[in-house]
Scaffold this motif. Structure first.
Motif, PDB file in Angstrom:
ATOM      1  N   ASP A   1       0.856  -1.190   0.000  1.00  0.00           N
ATOM      2  CA  ASP A   1       0.000   0.000   0.000  1.00  0.00           C
ATOM      3  C   ASP A   1       0.893   1.241   0.000  1.00  0.00           C
ATOM      4  N   PRO A   2       0.986   1.955  -1.115  1.00  0.00           N
ATOM      5  CA  PRO A   2       1.868   3.133  -1.173  1.00  0.00           C
ATOM      6  C   PRO A   2       1.543   4.187  -0.120  1.00  0.00           C
ATOM      7  N   LYS A   3       0.268   4.373   0.207  1.00  0.00           N
ATOM      8  CA  LYS A   3      -0.101   5.396   1.190  1.00  0.00           C
ATOM      9  C   LYS A   3       0.353   5.001   2.589  1.00  0.00           C
ATOM     10  N   LYS A   4       0.195   3.719   2.928  1.00  0.00           N
ATOM     11  CA  LYS A   4       0.664   3.260   4.238  1.00  0.00           C
ATOM     12  C   LYS A   4       2.180   3.361   4.334  1.00  0.00           C
ATOM     13  N   PHE A   5       2.850   3.017   3.238  1.00  0.00           N
ATOM     14  CA  PHE A   5       4.310   3.123   3.216  1.00  0.00           C
ATOM     15  C   PHE A   5       4.744   4.570   3.427  1.00  0.00           C
ATOM     16  N   MET A   6       4.072   5.495   2.772  1.00  0.00           N
ATOM     17  CA  MET A   6       4.410   6.905   2.880  1.00  0.00           C
ATOM     18  C   MET A   6       4.214   7.408   4.304  1.00  0.00           C
ATOM     19  N   ARG A   7       3.159   6.933   4.976  1.00  0.00           N
ATOM     20  CA  ARG A   7       2.905   7.372   6.345  1.00  0.00           C
ATOM     21  C   ARG A   7       3.932   6.797   7.320  1.00  0.00           C
ATOM     22  N   LYS A   8       4.376   5.570   7.075  1.00  0.00           N
ATOM     23  CA  LYS A   8       5.307   4.927   8.010  1.00  0.00           C
ATOM     24  C   LYS A   8       6.752   5.300   7.732  1.00  0.00           C
ATOM     25  N   TRP A   9       7.110   5.420   6.446  1.00  0.00           N
ATOM     26  CA  TRP A   9       8.505   5.645   6.061  1.00  0.00           C
ATOM     27  C   TRP A   9       8.608   6.890   5.192  1.00  0.00           C
ATOM     28  N   GLU A  10       8.197   8.034   5.725  1.00  0.00           N
ATOM     29  CA  GLU A  10       8.099   9.235   4.902  1.00  0.00           C
ATOM     30  C   GLU A  10       9.446   9.677   4.332  1.00  0.00           C
ATOM     31  N   MET A  11      10.533   9.498   5.077  1.00  0.00           N
ATOM     32  CA  MET A  11      11.842   9.870   4.548  1.00  0.00           C
ATOM     33  C   MET A  11      12.217   8.989   3.360  1.00  0.00           C
ATOM     34  N   PHE A  12      12.008   7.692   3.482  1.00  0.00           N
ATOM     35  CA  PHE A  12      12.335   6.778   2.394  1.00  0.00           C
ATOM     36  C   PHE A  12      11.423   7.018   1.191  1.00  0.00           C
ATOM     37  N   ASP A  13      10.159   7.319   1.456  1.00  0.00           N
ATOM     38  CA  ASP A  13       9.238   7.607   0.362  1.00  0.00           C
ATOM     39  C   ASP A  13       9.688   8.848  -0.398  1.00  0.00           C
ATOM     40  N   LEU A  14      10.178   9.845   0.325  1.00  0.00           N
ATOM     41  CA  LEU A  14      10.661  11.066  -0.315  1.00  0.00           C
ATOM     42  C   LEU A  14      11.855  10.768  -1.202  1.00  0.00           C
ATOM     43  N   LEU A  15      12.812   9.995  -0.689  1.00  0.00           N
ATOM     44  CA  LEU A  15      14.003   9.688  -1.485  1.00  0.00           C
ATOM     45  C   LEU A  15      13.650   8.823  -2.683  1.00  0.00           C
ATOM     46  N   TYR A  16      12.740   7.870  -2.490  1.00  0.00           N
ATOM     47  CA  TYR A  16      12.304   7.055  -3.631  1.00  0.00           C
ATOM     48  C   TYR A  16      11.665   7.942  -4.695  1.00  0.00           C
ATOM     49  N   THR A  17      10.888   8.927  -4.253  1.00  0.00           N
ATOM     50  CA  THR A  17      10.192   9.800  -5.191  1.00  0.00           C
ATOM     51  C   THR A  17      11.180  10.645  -5.996  1.00  0.00           C
TER      52      THR A  17
ATOM     53  N   LYS B   1      18.643   7.437  10.014  1.00  0.00           N
ATOM     54  CA  LYS B   1      18.656   8.087  11.329  1.00  0.00           C
ATOM     55  C   LYS B   1      17.586   9.170  11.404  1.00  0.00           C
ATOM     56  N   TRP B   2      17.443   9.941  10.319  1.00  0.00           N
ATOM     57  CA  TRP B   2      16.349  10.917  10.279  1.00  0.00           C
ATOM     58  C   TRP B   2      15.002  10.210  10.380  1.00  0.00           C
ATOM     59  N   GLN B   3      14.882   9.087   9.657  1.00  0.00           N
ATOM     60  CA  GLN B   3      13.621   8.356   9.654  1.00  0.00           C
ATOM     61  C   GLN B   3      13.286   7.812  11.033  1.00  0.00           C
ATOM     62  N   LEU B   4      14.263   7.222  11.708  1.00  0.00           N
ATOM     63  CA  LEU B   4      13.996   6.637  13.021  1.00  0.00           C
ATOM     64  C   LEU B   4      13.646   7.700  14.053  1.00  0.00           C
ATOM     65  N   GLU B   5      14.202   8.887  13.910  1.00  0.00           N
ATOM     66  CA  GLU B   5      13.823   9.978  14.812  1.00  0.00           C
ATOM     67  C   GLU B   5      12.340  10.292  14.673  1.00  0.00           C
ATOM     68  N   ARG B   6      11.848  10.233  13.442  1.00  0.00           N
ATOM     69  CA  ARG B   6      10.417  10.484  13.211  1.00  0.00           C
ATOM     70  C   ARG B   6       9.565   9.312  13.649  1.00  0.00           C
ATOM     71  N   SER B   7      10.103   8.106  13.535  1.00  0.00           N
ATOM     72  CA  SER B   7       9.315   6.897  13.750  1.00  0.00           C
ATOM     73  C   SER B   7       9.261   6.455  15.207  1.00  0.00           C
ATOM     74  N   GLN B   8      10.160   6.953  16.028  1.00  0.00           N
ATOM     75  CA  GLN B   8      10.289   6.418  17.382  1.00  0.00           C
ATOM     76  C   GLN B   8       8.995   6.502  18.183  1.00  0.00           C
ATOM     77  N   GLN B   9       8.252   7.593  18.013  1.00  0.00           N
ATOM     78  CA  GLN B   9       7.004   7.755  18.768  1.00  0.00           C
ATOM     79  C   GLN B   9       5.872   6.897  18.216  1.00  0.00           C
ATOM     80  N   ARG B  10       6.023   6.408  16.979  1.00  0.00           N
ATOM     81  CA  ARG B  10       4.959   5.620  16.361  1.00  0.00           C
ATOM     82  C   ARG B  10       5.182   4.117  16.508  1.00  0.00           C
ATOM     83  N   MET B  11       6.410   3.718  16.821  1.00  0.00           N
ATOM     84  CA  MET B  11       6.749   2.297  16.886  1.00  0.00           C
ATOM     85  C   MET B  11       6.834   1.815  18.321  1.00  0.00           C
ATOM     86  N   SER B  12       6.583   0.532  18.498  1.00  0.00           N
ATOM     87  CA  SER B  12       6.866  -0.074  19.794  1.00  0.00           C
ATOM     88  C   SER B  12       8.379  -0.107  19.975  1.00  0.00           C
ATOM     89  N   SER B  13       8.825  -0.250  21.205  1.00  0.00           N
ATOM     90  CA  SER B  13      10.265  -0.287  21.452  1.00  0.00           C
ATOM     91  C   SER B  13      10.916  -1.471  20.747  1.00  0.00           C
TER      92      SER B  13
END
Length: 206
Positions: free
Chosen positions: A42-58, A155-167
């Motif tokens: 699902d491209p939209k789910k991917f974009m919400r979870k991995w926004e930095m990677f989605d940007l670079l892919y784009t 590292k940029w991505q994980l900084e954004r993702s830390q609050q959304r992911m379980s430990s």
């Protein structure tokens, strides 16, 4: 797979669709990048979870995910399509069967005119694409002329993702990406990087 079609209409044969074809109307675009993905991707789910990677892919042309290098000849046409303000970059995902889907992005490239460059079709085996994307050096620049530190995209991505992911999930991805970075360093692999405008995430060759 990447397909480029000359804008010289005399070189183009009329396509006749069959009932089992998935037809994509690329309008004025003449370059299509096609990626194999899972059927349920699902491209939209991917974009919400991995926004930095989605940007670079784009932003990054397909060739970047093969060798981690940015050639202006490949980068500039896609870059212009993204930031032209004319919505000239498009993305599309289709399911092929129960296991496989395809994702496609298309955009115009005026260099493929039958003279400077002829029509082409290229196939890439890019099993290391995540390594080049996750470890791409990224920095942010600000309107006052200052810049952030330059560090791998993950590292940029994980900084954004830390609050959304379980430990547990966070630790899993942190260890995984760090192992990719370590392998790159051990093998002397240094990918080209990106400079992103902090306000709009506009990307330029770094």
């Amino acid at each position: 797979m990447k397909i480029g079609v000359s804008k010289d209409s005399t070189q183009i044969r009329q396509f006749k669709a069959k009932k089992d074809h998935i037809v994509i109307d690329t309008k004025s675009a003449n370059v299509v990048e096609v990626f194999i993905v899972g059927a349920d991707f699902d491209p939209k789910k991917f974009m919400r979870k991995w926004e930095m990677f989605d940007l670079l892919y784009t932003v990054a042309p397909m060739e970047y995910f093969v060798n981690g290098k940015l050639s202006k000849g490949f980068l500039n046409p896609k870059y212009r399509a993204i930031y032209s303000g004319k919505e000239s970059l498009f993305r599309f995902k289709a399911r092929i069967n129960d296991q496989v889907g395809i994702m496609a992005a298309w955009y115009p490239d005026d260099n493929i005119d039958g003279s400077k460059q002829r029509s082409f079709i290229s196939f890439y085996e890019n099993g290391d694409y995540l390594r080049f994307m996750a470890c791409a050096p990224v920095e942010y620049y600000y309107h006052d002329g200052s810049k952030s530190e330059r560090k791998p995209a993950y590292k940029w991505q994980l900084e954004r993702s830390q609050q959304r992911m379980s430990s547990a999930e966070y630790d899993h991805w942190k260890c995984y990406f760090e192992s990719l970075e370590s392998e790159n360093k051990n093998n002397g692999i240094l990918s080209d990087g990106f400079s992103l405008e902090a306000a709009t995430h506009k990307c330029i060759l770094g």
